[in-house]
Design an enzyme around this catalytic site. Structure first.
Site, PDB file in Angstrom:
ATOM      1  N   ASP A 196      16.039  62.216  64.654  1.00 59.81           N
ATOM      2  CA  ASP A 196      15.424  63.331  65.349  1.00 59.81           C
ATOM      3  C   ASP A 196      15.926  63.267  66.798  1.00 59.81           C
ATOM      4  OD1 ASP A 196      13.498  65.421  65.967  1.00 59.81           O
ATOM      5  OD2 ASP A 196      12.330  63.837  66.935  1.00 59.81           O
ATOM      6  N   ASP A 223      14.257  65.265  70.098  1.00 59.58           N
ATOM      7  CA  ASP A 223      13.193  65.236  71.115  1.00 59.58           C
ATOM      8  C   ASP A 223      12.157  64.169  70.786  1.00 59.58           C
ATOM      9  OD1 ASP A 223      13.833  67.684  72.802  1.00 59.58           O
ATOM     10  OD2 ASP A 223      13.754  68.576  70.802  1.00 59.58           O
ATOM     11  N   ASP A 257       9.838  60.451  65.515  1.00 61.41           N
ATOM     12  CA  ASP A 257       8.670  60.094  66.322  1.00 61.41           C
ATOM     13  C   ASP A 257       7.397  60.793  65.905  1.00 61.41           C
ATOM     14  OD1 ASP A 257       9.777  62.617  67.352  1.00 61.41           O
ATOM     15  OD2 ASP A 257       8.250  62.446  68.904  1.00 61.41           O
TER      16      ASP A 257
END
Length: 224
Positions: free
Chosen positions: A9, A11, A171
């Site tokens: 991922d 961001d 995250d």
């Protein structure tokens, strides 16, 4: 099947991008009488996209947000963000050495983000790491996006590999659920933008710093 493909991922995982996203948010909502929002208030929404951030800002201010205004602000957001995409954003500490070590061991990398693809490419170019990833797809690349497992599958397909060779590194609940839906293991970082405690996401392993990534990847990879 040997796990040798790592899906990252962007961001909140590869990079701390919240300051610039929130900077853009504040600039476009200020003319509408909204007070500035802080990262602690909306940081967990960063991974859900610009419209979610705009809606949250209006909700926090107790103001209505007509659909037309949301669309207009979304356009303004994209224009402003592209100009200010890396004023404060930066890669998380330790990612480059970890990529170096894993690449030496034969692991391959790609990025699957819900950020718009063109914005993700601009950011990785600025960080000078675009060439580390064999494929990159964004939230607007297909008609579907994470947590839909097709987003992961199509990303690794661009690399000429199979989803069962992959490990997801993310995250948020969106990332980990995408991995679950694709029936692949997931590593969660504890320093991102999760809306719930990371230990409740259901990842196979949690890391607190990218220095821990190579060992975590090896541990999962050995299990096949």
């Amino acid at each position: 099947m040997q796990k040798n493909t790592l899906i990252f991922d962007l961001d909140g995982t590869l990079a701390h991008t919240a300051p610039d996203l929130i900077g853009t948010l504040n600039r476009i909502v200020e003319p509408h009488g909204l007070e500035s929002v802080e990262e602690k208030s909306v940081g967990h929404i960063v991974g859900h996209g610009a419209k979610a951030m705009i809606q949250k800002a209006f909700t926090m201010s107790g103001k209505e947000l007509p659909a037309k205004l949301l669309d207009d602000l979304f356009t303004e957001f994209l224009e402003d963000y592209e100009k200010n995409i890396a004023n404060e954003s930066h890669l998380f500490d330790g990612i480059i050495p970890s990529l170096d070590r894993l690449e030496e061991e034969g692991f391959r990398f790609c990025v699957c983000t819900n950020k718009r693809e063109n914005m993700a490419r601009i950011l990785l170019d600025i960080f000078n790491i675009s060439d580390r990833f064999e494929a990159l797809t964004g939230g607007n690349t297909y008609s579907f996006s994470k947590p839909d497992p097709r987003h992961l599958r199509e990303t690794v397909k661009l690399m000429g590999t199979d989803i069962q060779s992959a490990i997801m590194i993310g995250d948020s609940e969106t990332d980990i659920n995408a991995a679950k839906n694709a029936d692949i293991p997931a590593i969660a970082v504890s320093f991102g933008y999760s809306s719930k405690p990371v230990n409740e996401l259901g990842a196979d392993i949690i890391i607190n710093h990218f220095d821990e990534l190579p060992d975590a990847v090896r541990q999962i990879s050995r299990k096949g």
